[in-house]
Design a protein around this motif. Sequence first.
Motif: not given
Length: 198
Positions: A92-96, A130-136, A187-194
């Motif tokens: 869901v995270l990656r496809k979103t 990078h929500p697609s990376y988090s999702g994967f 990038a300073q205010r939002v985490h990479s997601g990994v």
Amino acid sequence: MMTEIFSDTGLRQLTQMFMAIIFFHTSEYILALAIHGPSRVTLSSLLITKHYVLAMLVSLLEYLIEITLFPNLKQHWWISNFGLVMILLGEVLRKTAIITAGRSFTHLIKIRHEDHHKLVTQGVYRIVRHPSYSGFLIWSVGTQVMLCNPVSVIAFAVVVWKFFADRIPYEEHYLKQFFGRQYVEYAQRVHSGVPFVN
């Protein structure tokens, strides 16, 4: 050996694994076709590499060895079901992420800015860069948790994390070139997601 593999546990877990893999790659390809059109999509959009196939075969080998020698290891249903939840969450995270980014999402890192390439900061991109990376990452580790594969859980987590830990700085180098201060502030205010990659 065959008795354990064709037990209810073995059939359920292996079926779920193959369905997860088929759905992940088929939906990835269909989305790429829908967003970019057939002329701009190749089989590389299926995201199946030699290393990926090798990792999946090794995890299958681990599963077959463990269900034969230690069948009780595969009977931890709460662990297996947690892995299934991880698979669904990762999907869901990656496809979103892909749908939200639209034409700005590509499987290959862009090293040249194109007119349609926009900085996407809405939707899931408000939560992680990078929500697609988090999702994967969640999806791939989830496949091994669902199989109750302790060795592959660790191996997949380390290998996939390392891949994204190397890829994110490389990709962000170009994103900073394309979008300048706008990307730096984002990038300073939002985490990479990994985890442990900023």
